[in-house]
Design an enzyme around this catalytic site. Structure first.
Site, PDB file in Angstrom:
ATOM      1  N   TYR A  95       0.830  -1.215   0.000  1.00 11.68           N
ATOM      2  CA  TYR A  95       0.000   0.000   0.000  1.00 11.68           C
ATOM      3  C   TYR A  95       0.862   1.261   0.000  1.00 11.68           C
ATOM      4  O   TYR A  95       0.454   2.304  -0.516  1.00 11.68           O
ATOM      5  CB  TYR A  95      -0.978  -0.013   1.195  1.00 11.68           C
ATOM      6  CG  TYR A  95      -2.179  -0.866   0.881  1.00 11.68           C
ATOM      7  CD1 TYR A  95      -3.308  -0.314   0.276  1.00 11.68           C
ATOM      8  CD2 TYR A  95      -2.168  -2.231   1.117  1.00 11.68           C
ATOM      9  CE1 TYR A  95      -4.397  -1.099  -0.066  1.00 11.68           C
ATOM     10  CE2 TYR A  95      -3.250  -3.033   0.790  1.00 11.68           C
ATOM     11  CZ  TYR A  95      -4.351  -2.456   0.191  1.00 11.68           C
ATOM     12  OH  TYR A  95      -5.414  -3.235  -0.151  1.00 11.68           O
ATOM     13  N   GLU A 137      -8.592  -7.120   4.582  1.00 11.33           N
ATOM     14  CA  GLU A 137      -7.836  -8.195   3.929  1.00 11.33           C
ATOM     15  C   GLU A 137      -7.210  -9.121   4.977  1.00 11.33           C
ATOM     16  O   GLU A 137      -7.211 -10.339   4.819  1.00 11.33           O
ATOM     17  CB  GLU A 137      -6.806  -7.604   2.951  1.00 11.33           C
ATOM     18  CG  GLU A 137      -7.500  -7.080   1.695  1.00 11.33           C
ATOM     19  CD  GLU A 137      -6.732  -6.029   0.908  1.00 11.33           C
ATOM     20  OE1 GLU A 137      -5.501  -5.991   1.017  1.00 11.33           O
ATOM     21  OE2 GLU A 137      -7.386  -5.238   0.192  1.00 11.33           O
TER      22      GLU A 137
HETATM   23  C1  HEM Z   1      -6.485   2.208  -1.680  1.00 19.17           C
HETATM   24  C2  HEM Z   1      -5.783   1.559  -2.555  1.00 19.17           C
HETATM   25  C3  HEM Z   1      -6.360   0.671  -3.624  1.00 19.17           C
HETATM   26  C4  HEM Z   1      -7.493   0.788  -4.372  1.00 19.17           C
HETATM   27  C5  HEM Z   1      -8.548   1.871  -4.309  1.00 19.17           C
HETATM   28  C6  HEM Z   1      -7.539  -0.342  -5.269  1.00 19.17           C
HETATM   29  C7  HEM Z   1      -8.554  -0.581  -6.183  1.00 19.17           C
HETATM   30  C8  HEM Z   1      -8.663  -1.716  -6.951  1.00 19.17           C
HETATM   31  C9  HEM Z   1      -9.776  -2.036  -7.813  1.00 19.17           C
HETATM   32  C10 HEM Z   1     -10.986  -1.154  -8.038  1.00 19.17           C
HETATM   33  C11 HEM Z   1      -9.538  -3.231  -8.368  1.00 19.17           C
HETATM   34  C12 HEM Z   1     -10.464  -4.005  -9.321  1.00 19.17           C
HETATM   35  C13 HEM Z   1     -11.369  -4.859  -8.457  1.00 19.17           C
HETATM   36  C14 HEM Z   1     -12.310  -5.792  -9.195  1.00 19.17           C
HETATM   37  O1  HEM Z   1     -12.085  -6.130 -10.352  1.00 19.17           O
HETATM   38  O2  HEM Z   1     -13.305  -6.222  -8.591  1.00 19.17           O
HETATM   39  C15 HEM Z   1      -8.260  -3.687  -7.866  1.00 19.17           C
HETATM   40  C16 HEM Z   1      -7.653  -4.845  -8.245  1.00 19.17           C
HETATM   41  C17 HEM Z   1      -6.340  -5.120  -7.970  1.00 19.17           C
HETATM   42  N1  HEM Z   1      -5.529  -4.443  -7.109  1.00 19.17           N
HETATM   43 FE1  HEM Z   1      -5.974  -2.825  -6.038  1.00 19.17          FE
HETATM   44  N2  HEM Z   1      -6.431  -1.093  -5.064  1.00 19.17           N
HETATM   45  C18 HEM Z   1      -5.679  -0.521  -4.084  1.00 19.17           C
HETATM   46  C19 HEM Z   1      -4.483  -0.971  -3.602  1.00 19.17           C
HETATM   47  C20 HEM Z   1      -3.753  -2.002  -4.145  1.00 19.17           C
HETATM   48  C21 HEM Z   1      -2.439  -2.395  -3.722  1.00 19.17           C
HETATM   49  C22 HEM Z   1      -1.637  -1.780  -2.594  1.00 19.17           C
HETATM   50  C23 HEM Z   1      -2.046  -3.409  -4.530  1.00 19.17           C
HETATM   51  C24 HEM Z   1      -0.716  -4.104  -4.482  1.00 19.17           C
HETATM   52  C25 HEM Z   1       0.239  -3.890  -5.331  1.00 19.17           C
HETATM   53  C26 HEM Z   1      -3.147  -3.688  -5.434  1.00 19.17           C
HETATM   54  C27 HEM Z   1      -3.176  -4.671  -6.390  1.00 19.17           C
HETATM   55  C28 HEM Z   1      -4.295  -5.043  -7.110  1.00 19.17           C
HETATM   56  C29 HEM Z   1      -4.326  -6.161  -8.034  1.00 19.17           C
HETATM   57  C30 HEM Z   1      -3.156  -7.083  -8.358  1.00 19.17           C
HETATM   58  C31 HEM Z   1      -5.616  -6.205  -8.572  1.00 19.17           C
HETATM   59  C32 HEM Z   1      -6.139  -7.170  -9.641  1.00 19.17           C
HETATM   60  C33 HEM Z   1      -5.769  -6.615 -10.988  1.00 19.17           C
HETATM   61  C34 HEM Z   1      -6.340  -7.346 -12.182  1.00 19.17           C
HETATM   62  O3  HEM Z   1      -7.215  -8.230 -12.060  1.00 19.17           O
HETATM   63  O4  HEM Z   1      -5.932  -6.990 -13.269  1.00 19.17           O
HETATM   64  N3  HEM Z   1      -4.152  -2.809  -5.175  1.00 19.17           N
HETATM   65  N4  HEM Z   1      -7.751  -2.737  -7.004  1.00 19.17           N
END
Ligand code: HEM
Ligand SMILES: Cc1cc2nc3c(=O)[nH]c(=O)nc-3n(C[C@H](O)[C@H](O)[C@H](O)COP(=O)(O)OP(=O)(O)OC[C@H]3O[C@@H](n4cnc5c(N)ncnc54)[C@H](O)[C@@H]3O)c2cc1C
Length: 398
Positions: A95, A137
């Protein structure tokens, strides 16, 4: 708790965010992958190339800024994203990396608007959201770990069976290499595979819906070969009986929870039937007394996965009804043995049977298919609480 000044400043940046649109998140991902290339092994890079993940992140950031004073509006999205993150084994220290690149993106794209006060407000707002995600988480990780047969992080599984289900769909039965039990899941949830092999440029995480009811011993998934798809072609062509792979615990906020009196309508297009199969299996195992409807659309008999299984179940269960549409049947595909109707799924043709008091509707398939299902059911006056859908990719509102 965020102070009112922070809330006010973040809300004032909404027009700025809207004018940048997905350029904001595209820039964010570009700089993050440049400076932290190790994250290329975490993210699904196809979702970057198609733009679907930058779009999903942008929608989340915008929704957060707009509703920062009313977090209840965001709770469903937070829950879904937290489940998604656990499937990628996201850790608290990541994060900090994401937060850094998000703030730098705002600075780089809007140097005039990004005053120290704006950056400070966004840093606080991001920190508050990150804390919510990290907390939820951790709860999910602990829940997975504490279940009978549960675990945390990666666990080695072995391919116990590889079975052709249709021209494009192969199912895999996966059991833990340690010979132990596996955790139960809610029908509709998915499994996360972490694939690594010298043939793959990056390690790849992919989600696959569990397609049978839980049995404590093994998991079954079914994978459709996607043209040009990295993981699905690897699974079809290379993954063989006895091969090992890394698996993360089941996750997902799309699952069935219904009372015994509730009629259930399961609607799928193509490989979208996988989560529905787990739901159906569970309902039949539990002797669900209310009506169950199985509605499925696919191209033709060659593409019709699990056909015999559904036919056998229909014969064995008087309260199970099915209706299948073939878009382009072959000459050898004959109604009513193989399918019921020609063309794309037409829900109005079965409205009398499936528009039932108190029914819950679960659906999955390509996005335009799901939009059609949602529009039709909503048009019949069915409440949104009775509609449940899964997107096989970064989430998108229908
Ligand atoms: C407040 C911070 C964050 C927000 C608002 C956020 C938001 C999101 C959203 C909206 C999705 C798509 C969810 C879905 O398809 O249902 C997602 C997926 C994902 N997020 Fe985050 N995220 C955050 C932090 C992080 C962090 C710290 C990481 C780590 C590196 C991360 C890694 C991922 C990954 C790997 C996916 C899946 C991507 C994919 O399917 O292509 N996220 N996140
Ligand atoms: C919750 C969930 C459950 C799922 N359940 C299932 C399931 O039960 N069964 C199943 O088969 N799948 C399921 N999926 C989808 C699965 O996770 C994979 O996304 C799917 O197998 C495709 O992966 P891939 O690596 O083969 O394709 P990818 O390499 O990820 O490519 C996906 C598609 O994008 C296209 N693409 C890639 N790069 C580009 C580019 N540069 N420009 C344009 N197009 C591009 C590819 O050609 C391909 O058609 C699920 C997904 C989710 C999120």
């Amino acid at each position: 708790m965020l102070d009112s000044r922070t809330i006010e400043i973040v809300k004032s940046t909404v027009p700025l965010l809207e004018s940048a649109n997905t350029a904001l998140t595209e820039h964010f991902y570009q700089r993050m992958f440049r400076d932290n290339p190790e994250l290329k092994d975490v993210f699904n890079l196809s979702h970057q190339k198609t733009g679907r993940q930058p779009a999903a992140l942008f929608a989340a950031v915008l929704a957060y800024a707009k509703n920062i004073d009313n977090p209840a509006v965001l709770s469903a999205a937070v829950e879904r994203i937290a489940h998604k993150h656990t499937g990628f084994a996201i850790q608290p220290d990541q994060y900090t990396i994401v937060g850094h690149h998000l703030l730098e993106t705002i600075r780089e794209l809007a140097p005039d608007a990004a005053t120290p006060e704006v950056i400070d407000a966004w840093a606080r707002a991001y920190g508050a959201l990150a804390e919510i995600f990290i907390g939820r988480e951790e709860q999910l990780y602990q829940q997975s770990e504490q279940k009978d047969g549960g675990w945390r992080g990666h666990r080695t599984f072995v391919v116990k069976e590889k079975r052709v289900e249709s021209e494009q769909i192969v199912s895999f039965l996966l059991a833990p290499a340690d010979g132990g039990a596996v955790a139960d899941y809610l029908p509709g949830q998915y499994l996360n595979l972490h694939l690594s092999n010298p043939e793959l440029e990056h390690r790849e995480y992919r989600q696959y819906s569990l397609c049978q009811a839980p049995n404590g011993r093994e998991y079954r998934i079914a994978v459709k070969r996607e043209p040009g798809g990295v993981a699905s072609n690897f699974m079809h062509d290379r993954m063989q009986l006895g091969d090992q792979l890394q698996v993360l615990p089941p996750a997902g906020d799309f699952f069935m929870e219904v009372g015994t009196e509730t009629p259930v309508v399961l609607i799928s297009g193509g490989v979208g039937q996988t989560p529905m199969r787990a739901m159906l299996d569970q309902l039949l195992k539990q002797g669900h007394p209310a009506d169950i409807h199985w509605l499925h659309a696919c191209d033709n008999g060659a593409q019709h996965a699990f056909k015999q299984d559904i036919q056998q179940r229909r014969q064995a269960h008087a309260n199970l009804y099915s209706h299948v549409w073939y878009r382009t049947p072959a000459e050898t595909d004959l109604p009513p043995e193989d399918y019921d109707a020609l063309g794309l799924m037409e829900l109005n043709a079965v409205k009398d049977r499936i528009h039932l008091d108190g029914a819950h509707y679960y659906f999955c398939g390509p996005l335009p298919f799901m939009a059609m299902v949602k529009d039709t059911l909503t048009g019949w006056g069915i409440a949104k609480e009775q509609l449940h859908y899964e997107v096989f990719g970064p989430h998108q509102q229908l």
